[in-house]
Motif scaffolding. Structure first.
Motif, PDB file in Angstrom:
ATOM      1  N   CYS A 103      16.924  14.337  41.243  1.00  0.00           N
ATOM      2  CA  CYS A 103      15.766  14.945  40.314  1.00  0.00           C
ATOM      3  C   CYS A 103      14.297  14.417  40.922  1.00  0.00           C
ATOM      4  CB  CYS A 103      16.085  14.452  39.072  1.00  0.00           C
ATOM      5  SG  CYS A 103      16.207  12.422  38.805  1.00  0.00           S
ATOM      6  N   ILE A 123      15.571  19.377  38.709  1.00  0.00           N
ATOM      7  CA  ILE A 123      16.807  18.903  38.856  1.00  0.00           C
ATOM      8  C   ILE A 123      17.858  19.680  39.824  1.00  0.00           C
ATOM      9  CG2 ILE A 123      19.055  18.600  37.596  1.00  0.00           C
ATOM     10  CD1 ILE A 123      17.661  17.265  35.260  1.00  0.00           C
ATOM     11  N   TYR A 140      23.054  23.311  31.354  1.00  0.00           N
ATOM     12  CA  TYR A 140      21.927  24.613  31.297  1.00  0.00           C
ATOM     13  C   TYR A 140      21.521  24.517  30.134  1.00  0.00           C
ATOM     14  CZ  TYR A 140      20.586  29.359  31.622  1.00  0.00           C
ATOM     15  OH  TYR A 140      19.776  30.443  31.415  1.00  0.00           O
ATOM     16  N   TYR A 143      18.857  21.320  29.881  1.00  0.00           N
ATOM     17  CA  TYR A 143      17.749  21.451  30.644  1.00  0.00           C
ATOM     18  C   TYR A 143      16.868  22.239  30.200  1.00  0.00           C
ATOM     19  CZ  TYR A 143      20.850  18.575  33.890  1.00  0.00           C
ATOM     20  OH  TYR A 143      21.625  17.619  34.384  1.00  0.00           O
ATOM     21  N   VAL A 148      13.116  21.458  31.525  1.00  0.00           N
ATOM     22  CA  VAL A 148      12.929  21.086  32.822  1.00  0.00           C
ATOM     23  C   VAL A 148      12.805  22.311  33.744  1.00  0.00           C
ATOM     24  CG1 VAL A 148      14.668  20.495  34.751  1.00  0.00           C
ATOM     25  CG2 VAL A 148      15.164  19.418  32.670  1.00  0.00           C
ATOM     26  N   TYR A 151      15.894  24.187  38.133  1.00  0.00           N
ATOM     27  CA  TYR A 151      17.241  23.858  38.208  1.00  0.00           C
ATOM     28  C   TYR A 151      17.888  24.496  39.216  1.00  0.00           C
ATOM     29  CZ  TYR A 151      21.965  23.023  36.282  1.00  0.00           C
ATOM     30  OH  TYR A 151      23.295  22.740  36.006  1.00  0.00           O
ATOM     31  N   TYR A 171      15.346  30.147  30.894  1.00  0.00           N
ATOM     32  CA  TYR A 171      15.536  30.034  32.388  1.00  0.00           C
ATOM     33  C   TYR A 171      15.770  31.671  32.993  1.00  0.00           C
ATOM     34  CZ  TYR A 171      16.170  25.267  33.068  1.00  0.00           C
ATOM     35  OH  TYR A 171      16.087  23.713  33.232  1.00  0.00           O
TER      36      TYR A 171
END
Length: 203
Positions: A103, A123, A140, A143, A148, A151, A171
């Motif tokens: 990370c 990450i 998933y 994050y 995040v 990814y 995402y």
């Protein structure tokens, strides 16, 4: 957190489904475990496969070289605890603790002696036969919901890579990236990874 050390517990009760980071700190287990929504996910008891270690080590090295001299961003590899607080940063109120393979954290305020408190910017998870679909689905969602920004999921055996980039709190997946592709990070501007060259030495 209290100054005294927590009482060490050899094994938690796996049937109980709501553990916190405070509980996690008391465990003395042979396996690496992670907490997602208070549930325990055990990683493989055996060491990761050699190819997993090669991929992780080589990518960690390249990220480290790229980030050297840059003031803010720092790269870490497992074992390294990443805690995702919600309403409170109190250990007893944190129910998500994971150990990503790699990370990158660009906010130094999130780093403390125990790891990272809050979402890393990037990450990387390297898949192995021990990864469960349930674990990947939960990660998933974890994050994405905690922000995040990027990814990466690398499949070491098939030498391909999928990148999820956070856009408007959701995402967006890349296409499957493989030999012949040059990967560029949206978070670490200027970092590129030629997958054919990267995997050529990993056998």
């Amino acid at each position: 957190m209290d100054d005294h050390k927590p009482e060490v517990v050899k094994e938690p009760d796996m049937a109980y489904g709501r553990y916190s980071y405070a509980d996690y700190l008391t465990w003395n287990m042979d396996e690496v475990v992670e907490l997602i929504k208070g549930r325990i996910f055990k990683k493989a008891a055996a060491a990761p496969r050699r190819i997993h270690q090669k991929v992780s080590g080589e990518l960690f090295l390249r990220l480290g070289v790229f980030l050297k001299g840059k003031e803010k961003c720092q790269v870490y590899s497992a074992p390294f605890d990443v805690r995702f607080p919600k309403a409170s940063k109190d250990d007893k109120q944190i129910f998500d603790v994971v150990q990503p393979d790699i990370c990158v954290i660009c906010d130094p305020a999130k780093l403390d002696d125990r790891g990272c408190l809050g979402a890393p910017d990037l990450i990387v998870e390297i898949l192995s036969p021990g990864n469960s679909k349930t674990e990947l689905k939960h990660k998933y969602e974890l994050y994405e919901s905690h922000g995040v920004r990027e990814y990466w999921i690398i499949h070491a055996e098939t030498q391909d890579l999928l990148i999820y980039t956070l856009e408007n709190s959701r995402y967006v997946p890349s296409r499957l990236l493989t030999s012949g592709d040059v990967v560029e990070s949206c978070v670490l501007l200027g970092f590129k990874l030629d997958l054919e060259e990267f995997f050529s030495d990993i056998k």
